[in-house]
Motif scaffolding. Sequence first.
Motif, PDB file in Angstrom:
ATOM      1  N   VAL A  38       0.849  -1.190   0.000  1.00 23.67           N
ATOM      2  CA  VAL A  38       0.000   0.000   0.000  1.00 23.67           C
ATOM      3  C   VAL A  38       0.886   1.242   0.000  1.00 23.67           C
ATOM      4  O   VAL A  38       1.885   1.300   0.727  1.00 23.67           O
ATOM      5  CB  VAL A  38      -0.932   0.018   1.233  1.00 23.67           C
ATOM      6  N   LEU A  39       0.520   2.218  -0.795  1.00 21.26           N
ATOM      7  CA  LEU A  39       1.195   3.515  -0.798  1.00 21.26           C
ATOM      8  C   LEU A  39       0.199   4.579  -0.363  1.00 21.26           C
ATOM      9  O   LEU A  39      -0.885   4.710  -0.942  1.00 21.26           O
ATOM     10  CB  LEU A  39       1.733   3.849  -2.191  1.00 21.26           C
ATOM     11  N   ILE A  40       0.559   5.340   0.669  1.00 18.92           N
ATOM     12  CA  ILE A  40      -0.296   6.406   1.195  1.00 18.92           C
ATOM     13  C   ILE A  40       0.400   7.737   0.928  1.00 18.92           C
ATOM     14  O   ILE A  40       1.502   7.978   1.424  1.00 18.92           O
ATOM     15  CB  ILE A  40      -0.555   6.231   2.701  1.00 18.92           C
ATOM     16  N   LEU A  71       5.208  -3.578   7.975  1.00 17.28           N
ATOM     17  CA  LEU A  71       6.381  -2.702   7.945  1.00 17.28           C
ATOM     18  C   LEU A  71       5.955  -1.400   7.298  1.00 17.28           C
ATOM     19  O   LEU A  71       5.567  -1.360   6.126  1.00 17.28           O
ATOM     20  CB  LEU A  71       7.528  -3.339   7.152  1.00 17.28           C
ATOM     21  N   PHE A  72       6.007  -0.325   8.076  1.00 14.87           N
ATOM     22  CA  PHE A  72       5.574   0.986   7.605  1.00 14.87           C
ATOM     23  C   PHE A  72       6.803   1.816   7.266  1.00 14.87           C
ATOM     24  O   PHE A  72       7.597   2.158   8.149  1.00 14.87           O
ATOM     25  CB  PHE A  72       4.736   1.674   8.681  1.00 14.87           C
ATOM     26  N   GLY A  89       4.020   2.037   2.325  1.00  9.46           N
ATOM     27  CA  GLY A  89       4.864   3.203   2.135  1.00  9.46           C
ATOM     28  C   GLY A  89       4.041   4.466   2.256  1.00  9.46           C
ATOM     29  O   GLY A  89       2.845   4.477   1.968  1.00  9.46           O
ATOM     30  N   ALA A  90       4.690   5.549   2.692  1.00 10.06           N
ATOM     31  CA  ALA A  90       3.976   6.813   2.831  1.00 10.06           C
ATOM     32  C   ALA A  90       4.929   7.958   2.553  1.00 10.06           C
ATOM     33  O   ALA A  90       6.147   7.833   2.722  1.00 10.06           O
ATOM     34  CB  ALA A  90       3.375   6.942   4.233  1.00 10.06           C
ATOM     35  N   LEU A 140       4.122  -0.614  -5.573  1.00 12.82           N
ATOM     36  CA  LEU A 140       3.582  -0.076  -4.326  1.00 12.82           C
ATOM     37  C   LEU A 140       2.153   0.415  -4.468  1.00 12.82           C
ATOM     38  O   LEU A 140       1.366   0.378  -3.510  1.00 12.82           O
ATOM     39  CB  LEU A 140       4.459   1.084  -3.823  1.00 12.82           C
ATOM     40  N   THR A 141       1.795   0.874  -5.654  1.00  9.01           N
ATOM     41  CA  THR A 141       0.472   1.487  -5.836  1.00  9.01           C
ATOM     42  C   THR A 141      -0.612   0.480  -6.174  1.00  9.01           C
ATOM     43  O   THR A 141      -1.692   0.867  -6.640  1.00  9.01           O
ATOM     44  CB  THR A 141       0.536   2.571  -6.934  1.00  9.01           C
ATOM     45  N   VAL A 142      -0.353  -0.811  -5.939  1.00  3.89           N
ATOM     46  CA  VAL A 142      -1.452  -1.791  -6.054  1.00  3.89           C
ATOM     47  C   VAL A 142      -2.565  -1.385  -5.092  1.00  3.89           C
ATOM     48  O   VAL A 142      -3.751  -1.413  -5.402  1.00  3.89           O
ATOM     49  CB  VAL A 142      -0.947  -3.214  -5.760  1.00  3.89           C
ATOM     50  N   GLY A 143      -2.146  -0.996  -3.882  1.00  2.58           N
ATOM     51  CA  GLY A 143      -3.070  -0.386  -2.941  1.00  2.58           C
ATOM     52  C   GLY A 143      -2.670   1.068  -2.768  1.00  2.58           C
ATOM     53  O   GLY A 143      -1.648   1.352  -2.151  1.00  2.58           O
ATOM     54  N   HIS A 144      -3.432   1.983  -3.331  1.00  3.48           N
ATOM     55  CA  HIS A 144      -3.031   3.391  -3.354  1.00  3.48           C
ATOM     56  C   HIS A 144      -4.068   4.238  -2.633  1.00  3.48           C
ATOM     57  O   HIS A 144      -5.266   4.173  -2.948  1.00  3.48           O
ATOM     58  CB  HIS A 144      -2.876   3.864  -4.795  1.00  3.48           C
ATOM     59  N   LEU A 145      -3.613   5.024  -1.665  1.00  2.00           N
ATOM     60  CA  LEU A 145      -4.496   5.923  -0.930  1.00  2.00           C
ATOM     61  C   LEU A 145      -3.898   7.321  -0.971  1.00  2.00           C
ATOM     62  O   LEU A 145      -2.740   7.512  -0.594  1.00  2.00           O
ATOM     63  CB  LEU A 145      -4.654   5.471   0.527  1.00  2.00           C
ATOM     64  N   ARG A 146      -4.679   8.289  -1.422  1.00  5.67           N
ATOM     65  CA  ARG A 146      -4.216   9.672  -1.457  1.00  5.67           C
ATOM     66  C   ARG A 146      -5.088  10.483  -0.498  1.00  5.67           C
ATOM     67  O   ARG A 146      -6.288  10.649  -0.722  1.00  5.67           O
ATOM     68  CB  ARG A 146      -4.298  10.242  -2.873  1.00  5.67           C
TER      69      ARG A 146
END
Length: 489
Positions: free
Chosen positions: A190-192, A263-264, A305-306, A328-334
């Motif tokens: 996930v990428l935030i 792991l963040f 990742g953030a 990373l952007t398979v799960g992407h939150l903006r």
Amino acid sequence: MRILIVDDNSTSLQSLSVVLTDLGHQPSTFSDPHAALNHAKESYYPLIITDIKMPTLDGLSLLAELKACETSKRSDVIIITGHGDMETAITALRNGAYDYLNKPINARELAAAVERSAEHQTLLFENTDLKQNMKERVAEAQESLQGDLEKMRSQLRNVSGIGEIISGSPRMQEIIRDATIFHHEPDVPVLIEGETGTGKEVIARLVHHGETHCDTPFVALNCSAIAESLFESELFGYEAGAYTGSRTGGSAGKLELAGNGTLFLDEIAEMPLHLQPKLLRVLEERTFYRVGGLQKKHFTARIIGAGNKNLELMVEEGLFRRDLYHRLTVGHLRLPPLRERQNDIAKMASLFLRKQVKRKGKRFSSIAPETLTMLKEHSWPGNVRELENIIERAVLIHDDIILRPEHIEFTTLSYSTNRVQAAAPRLDTMPLPSIDIASSTIVLPDEPFKLEDVTQSVIRKALSKFDGNKTKAAAYLGISRYALYRKIS
């Protein structure tokens, strides 16, 4: 002991009452079995003594009625039978009678039977109380344990920030929904992305914990806080002797410490470019080696990742690997900035106010409408973190029932007096009208001027006159402090 006596023979009824009274008991007598039954349904008697042969309702029928009644089902019932009527006595015992007495009644036998009944009733009540107390204690213990668990979970959620997520805006509701979906897919990275202070780590913890609580580790690593030379060993760990100064037994890295959890990687844009392919391999193969190690280790944790930088732009500029970015952007939150979440500001301010009031023991219970308006009009460059800090500062310094505009002190430039002073044009370089307040005379300059510049100049002079005291300056100018804030924004 309270005793109910039922006998249609008034002489026998009187004799039993006298004997039991002399023994220290409290007898109530009834010659009508129906009246006695109705009374027993309304008032509890530990012992009921009844004759077996009565014209309207015999003793066995009365016994059955008494045992079917909620009030008297625990009462001891002694049946009085005719001499030698053993068959009736046995039937009575089988139907729930405590004991029987033969006529003519012997006072000693009566006293002994009543004493046994009193002991039986005492044991019965002690046993009932013990069971009841045990049930209550077990229930209390379970309730207390459940409450402790819920309290611990609530505290953990609040400490991690999960309990403070406000989802009034549709965009935040979508983010919370997606974060919950990602929680159930630990293999999906996930990428935030979002500005500083928007709550990226809070959302990361929501992905980790889900809607309740997760007991697996949440390991955070700030990529911008680690020297590039130490980054690889910090992330992957190292074996003994891998480099000068390493520990004798080696050390596990953050990948190992995350276990089956999360792991963040905060500020992931700061990860050294030459290490990004290694992280990509971990994501694809789910294995890695320690620095200087030969043994392959399996990676089972989720990676989140953030960052507050535009990774897509960094990819175009060659500052971040394209393949890692897409992985990373398979799960992407903006996350949207707070200025785009107008519907959430009032709720979040109230939440932060309650939390700070509880911590600091202050009296604030509500926020004035003009304060909320002022908060909504602020640009919030520091986002949620800035809002929380401003509320905390207000509660720390002031103590009131209502949070008013004068309690709020913005530290960012948008409401800063220093900004007004620095940005305002110099008096000796701009044309200004000449105003004589006493005669209401206004002399306008020949050159064009901006009315806003005049307003700012007057406000600046008023603030200077009162050493920056906004309340006094607003009163001097005949405007509210809120209006003053709006004019210097």
